[in-house]
Design a protein around this motif. Sequence first.
Motif, PDB file in Angstrom:
ATOM      1  N   HIS A 165       0.839  -1.190   0.000  1.00 48.61           N
ATOM      2  CA  HIS A 165       0.000   0.000   0.000  1.00 48.61           C
ATOM      3  C   HIS A 165       0.875   1.241   0.000  1.00 48.61           C
ATOM      4  O   HIS A 165       0.685   2.144  -0.798  1.00 48.61           O
ATOM      5  CB  HIS A 165      -0.946   0.037   1.206  1.00 48.61           C
ATOM      6  N   GLY A 166       1.856   1.288   0.879  1.00 45.33           N
ATOM      7  CA  GLY A 166       2.760   2.431   0.961  1.00 45.33           C
ATOM      8  C   GLY A 166       2.425   3.323   2.145  1.00 45.33           C
ATOM      9  O   GLY A 166       1.350   3.233   2.746  1.00 45.33           O
ATOM     10  N   SER A 167       3.366   4.198   2.482  1.00 43.27           N
ATOM     11  CA  SER A 167       3.174   5.106   3.616  1.00 43.27           C
ATOM     12  C   SER A 167       3.996   6.359   3.406  1.00 43.27           C
ATOM     13  O   SER A 167       4.899   6.396   2.568  1.00 43.27           O
ATOM     14  CB  SER A 167       3.585   4.423   4.927  1.00 43.27           C
ATOM     15  N   GLY A 168       3.694   7.389   4.195  1.00 45.25           N
ATOM     16  CA  GLY A 168       4.443   8.634   4.118  1.00 45.25           C
ATOM     17  C   GLY A 168       4.027   9.493   2.939  1.00 45.25           C
ATOM     18  O   GLY A 168       3.173   9.126   2.134  1.00 45.25           O
ATOM     19  N   PRO A 172       5.580   9.470  -6.223  1.00 46.02           N
ATOM     20  CA  PRO A 172       5.720   8.051  -6.552  1.00 46.02           C
ATOM     21  C   PRO A 172       7.141   7.636  -6.902  1.00 46.02           C
ATOM     22  O   PRO A 172       7.556   6.527  -6.586  1.00 46.02           O
ATOM     23  CB  PRO A 172       4.774   7.866  -7.744  1.00 46.02           C
ATOM     24  N   GLU A 173       7.887   8.532  -7.554  1.00 44.59           N
ATOM     25  CA  GLU A 173       9.247   8.167  -7.961  1.00 44.59           C
ATOM     26  C   GLU A 173      10.112   7.821  -6.740  1.00 44.59           C
ATOM     27  O   GLU A 173      10.931   6.907  -6.792  1.00 44.59           O
ATOM     28  CB  GLU A 173       9.872   9.315  -8.758  1.00 44.59           C
ATOM     29  N   ARG A 174       9.924   8.538  -5.645  1.00 38.39           N
ATOM     30  CA  ARG A 174      10.674   8.237  -4.422  1.00 38.39           C
ATOM     31  C   ARG A 174      10.218   6.905  -3.831  1.00 38.39           C
ATOM     32  O   ARG A 174      11.027   6.107  -3.360  1.00 38.39           O
ATOM     33  CB  ARG A 174      10.490   9.366  -3.405  1.00 38.39           C
ATOM     34  N   MET A 175       8.904   6.660  -3.858  1.00 37.73           N
ATOM     35  CA  MET A 175       8.398   5.386  -3.357  1.00 37.73           C
ATOM     36  C   MET A 175       8.906   4.225  -4.208  1.00 37.73           C
ATOM     37  O   MET A 175       9.244   3.163  -3.681  1.00 37.73           O
ATOM     38  CB  MET A 175       6.871   5.380  -3.300  1.00 37.73           C
ATOM     39  N   PHE A 176       8.987   4.423  -5.527  1.00 38.76           N
ATOM     40  CA  PHE A 176       9.520   3.378  -6.394  1.00 38.76           C
ATOM     41  C   PHE A 176      10.940   3.005  -5.974  1.00 38.76           C
ATOM     42  O   PHE A 176      11.294   1.827  -5.880  1.00 38.76           O
ATOM     43  CB  PHE A 176       9.525   3.837  -7.849  1.00 38.76           C
ATOM     44  N   ASP A 177      11.767   4.028  -5.740  1.00 41.67           N
ATOM     45  CA  ASP A 177      13.146   3.759  -5.331  1.00 41.67           C
ATOM     46  C   ASP A 177      13.193   3.014  -3.997  1.00 41.67           C
ATOM     47  O   ASP A 177      13.987   2.088  -3.813  1.00 41.67           O
ATOM     48  CB  ASP A 177      13.928   5.070  -5.211  1.00 41.67           C
ATOM     49  N   GLN A 178      12.325   3.408  -3.061  1.00 35.32           N
ATOM     50  CA  GLN A 178      12.302   2.757  -1.755  1.00 35.32           C
ATOM     51  C   GLN A 178      11.806   1.322  -1.855  1.00 35.32           C
ATOM     52  O   GLN A 178      12.302   0.429  -1.158  1.00 35.32           O
ATOM     53  CB  GLN A 178      11.419   3.562  -0.799  1.00 35.32           C
ATOM     54  N   LYS A 181      14.390  -1.497  -2.712  1.00 37.30           N
ATOM     55  CA  LYS A 181      15.444  -1.848  -1.762  1.00 37.30           C
ATOM     56  C   LYS A 181      15.174  -3.228  -1.161  1.00 37.30           C
ATOM     57  O   LYS A 181      14.112  -3.487  -0.614  1.00 37.30           O
ATOM     58  CB  LYS A 181      15.526  -0.805  -0.654  1.00 37.30           C
ATOM     59  N   ASN A 182      16.154  -4.127  -1.304  1.00 38.50           N
ATOM     60  CA  ASN A 182      16.099  -5.478  -0.737  1.00 38.50           C
ATOM     61  C   ASN A 182      14.994  -6.347  -1.351  1.00 38.50           C
ATOM     62  O   ASN A 182      14.566  -7.328  -0.733  1.00 38.50           O
ATOM     63  CB  ASN A 182      15.915  -5.438   0.791  1.00 38.50           C
ATOM     64  N   VAL A 183      14.535  -5.984  -2.544  1.00 43.37           N
ATOM     65  CA  VAL A 183      13.497  -6.782  -3.215  1.00 43.37           C
ATOM     66  C   VAL A 183      13.910  -7.012  -4.670  1.00 43.37           C
ATOM     67  O   VAL A 183      14.285  -6.077  -5.375  1.00 43.37           O
ATOM     68  CB  VAL A 183      12.123  -6.088  -3.178  1.00 43.37           C
ATOM     69  N   TYR A 184      13.823  -8.267  -5.099  1.00 38.99           N
ATOM     70  CA  TYR A 184      14.084  -8.638  -6.493  1.00 38.99           C
ATOM     71  C   TYR A 184      12.737  -9.006  -7.099  1.00 38.99           C
ATOM     72  O   TYR A 184      12.134 -10.007  -6.717  1.00 38.99           O
ATOM     73  CB  TYR A 184      15.046  -9.822  -6.535  1.00 38.99           C
ATOM     74  N   ALA A 185      12.218  -8.163  -7.978  1.00 37.20           N
ATOM     75  CA  ALA A 185      10.895  -8.412  -8.556  1.00 37.20           C
ATOM     76  C   ALA A 185      10.846  -7.892  -9.987  1.00 37.20           C
ATOM     77  O   ALA A 185      11.686  -7.088 -10.404  1.00 37.20           O
ATOM     78  CB  ALA A 185       9.806  -7.753  -7.715  1.00 37.20           C
ATOM     79  N   ASP A 186       9.848  -8.367 -10.722  1.00 38.75           N
ATOM     80  CA  ASP A 186       9.618  -7.894 -12.087  1.00 38.75           C
ATOM     81  C   ASP A 186       8.644  -6.723 -12.114  1.00 38.75           C
ATOM     82  O   ASP A 186       8.737  -5.852 -12.976  1.00 38.75           O
ATOM     83  CB  ASP A 186       9.047  -9.031 -12.944  1.00 38.75           C
ATOM     84  N   ILE A 187       7.704  -6.727 -11.165  1.00 42.62           N
ATOM     85  CA  ILE A 187       6.646  -5.718 -11.125  1.00 42.62           C
ATOM     86  C   ILE A 187       6.547  -5.182  -9.706  1.00 42.62           C
ATOM     87  O   ILE A 187       6.496  -5.954  -8.743  1.00 42.62           O
ATOM     88  CB  ILE A 187       5.301  -6.322 -11.568  1.00 42.62           C
ATOM     89  N   PHE A 188       6.499  -3.857  -9.570  1.00 42.44           N
ATOM     90  CA  PHE A 188       6.352  -3.201  -8.275  1.00 42.44           C
ATOM     91  C   PHE A 188       5.065  -2.376  -8.307  1.00 42.44           C
ATOM     92  O   PHE A 188       4.927  -1.474  -9.144  1.00 42.44           O
ATOM     93  CB  PHE A 188       7.548  -2.291  -7.992  1.00 42.44           C
ATOM     94  N   LEU A 189       4.136  -2.690  -7.404  1.00 40.20           N
ATOM     95  CA  LEU A 189       2.857  -1.999  -7.331  1.00 40.20           C
ATOM     96  C   LEU A 189       2.726  -1.285  -5.992  1.00 40.20           C
ATOM     97  O   LEU A 189       3.020  -1.871  -4.949  1.00 40.20           O
ATOM     98  CB  LEU A 189       1.685  -2.975  -7.459  1.00 40.20           C
ATOM     99  N   CYS A 190       2.272  -0.041  -6.002  1.00 37.45           N
ATOM    100  CA  CYS A 190       2.004   0.679  -4.757  1.00 37.45           C
ATOM    101  C   CYS A 190       0.793   1.576  -4.927  1.00 37.45           C
ATOM    102  O   CYS A 190       0.311   1.807  -6.040  1.00 37.45           O
ATOM    103  CB  CYS A 190       3.221   1.494  -4.318  1.00 37.45           C
ATOM    104  N   GLU A 217      13.563  -6.055 -18.203  1.00 32.74           N
ATOM    105  CA  GLU A 217      12.693  -4.925 -17.907  1.00 32.74           C
ATOM    106  C   GLU A 217      11.949  -5.149 -16.590  1.00 32.74           C
ATOM    107  O   GLU A 217      11.476  -6.253 -16.314  1.00 32.74           O
ATOM    108  CB  GLU A 217      11.686  -4.726 -19.042  1.00 32.74           C
ATOM    109  N   ILE A 218      11.866  -4.101 -15.762  1.00 32.83           N
ATOM    110  CA  ILE A 218      10.997  -4.120 -14.593  1.00 32.83           C
ATOM    111  C   ILE A 218       9.953  -3.025 -14.753  1.00 32.83           C
ATOM    112  O   ILE A 218      10.123  -2.092 -15.542  1.00 32.83           O
ATOM    113  CB  ILE A 218      11.784  -3.950 -13.271  1.00 32.83           C
ATOM    114  N   HIS A 219       8.866  -3.137 -13.984  1.00 29.17           N
ATOM    115  CA  HIS A 219       7.715  -2.261 -14.184  1.00 29.17           C
ATOM    116  C   HIS A 219       7.261  -1.712 -12.837  1.00 29.17           C
ATOM    117  O   HIS A 219       7.020  -2.465 -11.893  1.00 29.17           O
ATOM    118  CB  HIS A 219       6.586  -3.039 -14.863  1.00 29.17           C
ATOM    119  N   LEU A 220       7.151  -0.382 -12.757  1.00 31.68           N
ATOM    120  CA  LEU A 220       6.825   0.313 -11.522  1.00 31.68           C
ATOM    121  C   LEU A 220       5.503   1.046 -11.697  1.00 31.68           C
ATOM    122  O   LEU A 220       5.335   1.837 -12.637  1.00 31.68           O
ATOM    123  CB  LEU A 220       7.937   1.294 -11.172  1.00 31.68           C
ATOM    124  N   VAL A 221       4.550   0.790 -10.771  1.00 26.87           N
ATOM    125  CA  VAL A 221       3.199   1.322 -10.926  1.00 26.87           C
ATOM    126  C   VAL A 221       2.700   1.931  -9.613  1.00 26.87           C
ATOM    127  O   VAL A 221       2.774   1.288  -8.563  1.00 26.87           O
ATOM    128  CB  VAL A 221       2.212   0.211 -11.355  1.00 26.87           C
TER     129      VAL A 221
END
Length: 267
Positions: A165-168, A172-178, A181-190, A217-221
Amino acid sequence: MVFAKKWTIDLEKKDDIVHLEPLSDIHIGHVGFDEELYKKRIKAIAKDDNRYTLFMGDQLDAITTFDKRFNPDMSIEHDVDNQRKVWQELSQPLIDVHHHSKNEKIGGLLHGNHEYNIREITRAYIENQFCEPNGIQFLGSRAIIGLEITYKKRVLGQWTILAIHGSGGGKPERMFDQMKKNVYADIFLCGHLHQKRYTPEMVNDFDFETGKRWEREIHLVNAGTFCHTVVDQTDGYMDRKNELVYGQTGTATLSIDAMNGKVVGHI
């Protein structure tokens, strides 16, 4: 705790495209909740056999008269369970399809800060009222999902998804970077930030068959919202900030072509 889930989608046709359209930051009970837009997306996901979703948190606004943040201008329904009842009624067309589909139309439900920060909304309440009766898996506030797409039970492609879900505050670009960290994934959803974004990035990987580097390629949403930032003739939280950044209502969608190993984002 991180929740984990394997989610298998078996295609009717080998070249079917899977559309993953998360529903985030609905905020039922808030004066800015766009009911018509929500009903439109629920209907679209329910109607399309190849369209799937996750509930990404803040299903409810959950600001009651007992909350120090309560503002009668902004909170139009003051009871948490009445808000939940509205969520159930509006989401029922999709839940009905989820119950009878060969694949899980709803991959899971996360809770957001507008749920887990409210004393009345315990994990037991979420599981007993949102999840168990509707056949939806509870995924906490952070989940790693293994999405496997098959055709006639043969694997066409696999993608690892981190969903939070996310916090703070922030963008979004800052949340994507956070998130990375310590996660290996193809898709990041928040969710949480109410700002629809889709950003593809390239990362290095190694191909053991060729012995060479390759670019993966990875995908940030960021999934957007169904709650308008400001509403005419009301005075709310966002009206009182120096810098006003409007939330972008609606959804972001990932279209996954498993046969060709391609993912494309749409906002």
